[in-house]
Design an enzyme around this catalytic site. Structure first.
Site, PDB file in Angstrom:
ATOM      1  N   GLY A  20       0.784  -1.238   0.000  1.00 39.88           N
ATOM      2  CA  GLY A  20       0.000   0.000   0.000  1.00 39.88           C
ATOM      3  C   GLY A  20       0.815   1.287   0.000  1.00 39.88           C
ATOM      4  CG  MET A  98      -1.240  -8.346  -6.556  1.00 35.04           C
ATOM      5  SD  MET A  98      -0.212  -7.574  -7.828  1.00 35.04           S
ATOM      6  CE  MET A  98       0.547  -9.037  -8.523  1.00 35.04           C
ATOM      7  CG  ASN A 115      -2.828  -0.760 -12.617  1.00 34.18           C
ATOM      8  OD1 ASN A 115      -2.741  -0.923 -11.400  1.00 34.18           O
ATOM      9  ND2 ASN A 115      -2.092  -1.458 -13.471  1.00 34.18           N
ATOM     10  CG  HIS A 117       2.617  -2.029 -15.330  1.00 40.05           C
ATOM     11  ND1 HIS A 117       2.342  -3.300 -14.858  1.00 40.05           N
ATOM     12  CD2 HIS A 117       3.657  -2.166 -16.188  1.00 40.05           C
ATOM     13  CE1 HIS A 117       3.162  -4.164 -15.424  1.00 40.05           C
ATOM     14  NE2 HIS A 117       3.978  -3.505 -16.231  1.00 40.05           N
ATOM     15  CB  SER A 144       2.932   3.392 -17.297  1.00 39.36           C
ATOM     16  OG  SER A 144       4.126   3.163 -18.012  1.00 39.36           O
ATOM     17  CG  ASP A 153      -0.184  -4.585 -16.917  1.00 42.52           C
ATOM     18  OD1 ASP A 153      -0.880  -4.007 -16.051  1.00 42.52           O
ATOM     19  OD2 ASP A 153       0.546  -5.560 -16.663  1.00 42.52           O
ATOM     20  CB  THR A 180      11.763   6.868  -5.404  1.00 46.30           C
ATOM     21  OG1 THR A 180      12.350   6.029  -4.427  1.00 46.30           O
ATOM     22  CG2 THR A 180      11.912   8.312  -4.992  1.00 46.30           C
ATOM     23  CD  GLU A 182       5.661   2.005  -8.833  1.00 48.74           C
ATOM     24  OE1 GLU A 182       4.581   1.787  -8.263  1.00 48.74           O
ATOM     25  OE2 GLU A 182       6.477   1.093  -9.073  1.00 48.74           O
TER      26      GLU A 182
HETATM   27  C1  GRF Z   1       3.931  -1.129  -7.338  1.00 51.87           C
HETATM   28  O1  GRF Z   1       5.217  -1.341  -7.834  1.00 51.87           O
HETATM   29  C2  GRF Z   1       2.935  -0.936  -8.448  1.00 51.87           C
HETATM   30  O2  GRF Z   1       3.486  -0.309  -9.573  1.00 51.87           O
HETATM   31  C3  GRF Z   1       2.550  -2.356  -8.786  1.00 51.87           C
HETATM   32  O3  GRF Z   1       2.526  -3.030  -7.562  1.00 51.87           O
HETATM   33  C4  GRF Z   1       3.375  -2.372  -6.630  1.00 51.87           C
HETATM   34  C5  GRF Z   1       2.515  -2.029  -5.450  1.00 51.87           C
HETATM   35  O4  GRF Z   1       3.271  -1.490  -4.394  1.00 51.87           O
HETATM   36  N1  GRF Z   1       1.308  -2.392  -9.514  1.00 51.87           N
HETATM   37  P1  GRF Z   1       2.525  -0.788  -3.174  1.00 51.87           P
HETATM   38  O5  GRF Z   1       1.548  -1.830  -2.621  1.00 51.87           O
HETATM   39  O6  GRF Z   1       1.831   0.421  -3.696  1.00 51.87           O
HETATM   40  O7  GRF Z   1       3.605  -0.469  -2.188  1.00 51.87           O
END
Ligand code: GRF
Length: 222
Positions: A20, A98, A115, A117, A144, A153, A180, A182
């Site tokens: 999270g 997931m 989403n 990714h 992305s 995706d 980081t 993201e």
């Molecule tokens: C992230 O790397 C996201 O891009 C991918 O799953 C991971 C989730 O990490 N879809 P978190 O649960 O947000 O820490």
């Protein structure tokens, strides 16, 4: 939408399955008075997802709907849709969720599900993106944010962040650098959607001509 003062803020629900950290990055961004969205619910398909506790600790309404508690994927999704409809989100953010969404879920929230990714799509859809990026020899990797459509995706990209691949990287080091990025990217992309600077139109991302939206598509982290 919620109206706070003169600003209209989009209602956002975040779906998680694990840690999270992206959900928390969104929650942090939403604390700013001028951010155009509020986090109204966190839902998880796993009761043991760490992100559920992080959300609850911060006073964010969080709920688990474990897949194992339902007889079928369809029944689980129906419960998810119902739980989401109760909080009436304008936008749903998948953040490490997931599960592949069914057409029923996509239809219920048409053009309003996004989403994050961990790759520069269309490169490396699916799992193990960091190991695959390293194996490919690319010198640039990233993440992305895209609209969710039926193909996994495959939905149109809203914004991306790029990071360098260093010679001594292993998948974990690279993943940490991408993560980081993201955490900066997701709040920017969500804000673009909440402000109406981008929308899904006939399967394509349509951008308004604002300078800000163009700039935030080009986030590059050294
Ligand atoms: C992230 O790397 C996201 O891009 C991918 O799953 C991971 C989730 O990490 N879809 P978190 O649960 O947000 O820490």
């Amino acid at each position: 939408m919620i109206s706070s003062g003169r600003q209209v803020r989009a209602r956002v629900a975040v779906l998680i399955s694990g840690r999270g950290s992206n959900m928390l990055a969104l929650a942090r961004a939403m604390q700013a008075q001028d951010y155009p969205a509020d986090l109204v619910a966190v839902l998880s398909d796993r009761a043991e997802a760490d992100g559920l506790k992080s959300a609850t600790d911060r006073g964010i309404p969080a709920q688990a709907l474990p897949r194992a508690s339902f007889a079928s994927k369809a029944a689980h999704e129906a419960a998810m849709i119902e739980a989401l409809q109760r909080v009436a989100p304008d936008i749903i953010c998948l953040a490490g969720y997931m599960r592949v969404l069914s057409p029923a879920m996509l239809a219920a929230f048409q053009g309003r599900i996004i989403n994050i990714h961990p790759s520069l799509l269309p490169a490396f859809p699916g799992l193990d993106t960091h190991a695959r990026a390293l194996a490919s020899g690319t010198r640039v990797h990233g993440a992305s944010v895209h609209f969710v459509t039926e193909g996994v995706d495959e939905g149109p990209v809203i914004a991306q962040v790029a990071v360098p691949v260093m010679p001594d990287d292993d998948p974990d080091r690279l993943a940490a650098r991408v993560l980081t990025g993201e955490h900066r990217l997701y709040p920017l992309a969500l804000a673009m959607l909440a402000r109406g600077e981008v929308r899904l139109d006939k399967g394509k991302a349509r951008f308004s001509r604002s300078d800000n939206s163009i700039r935030s598509q080009m986030l590059l982290i050294a």
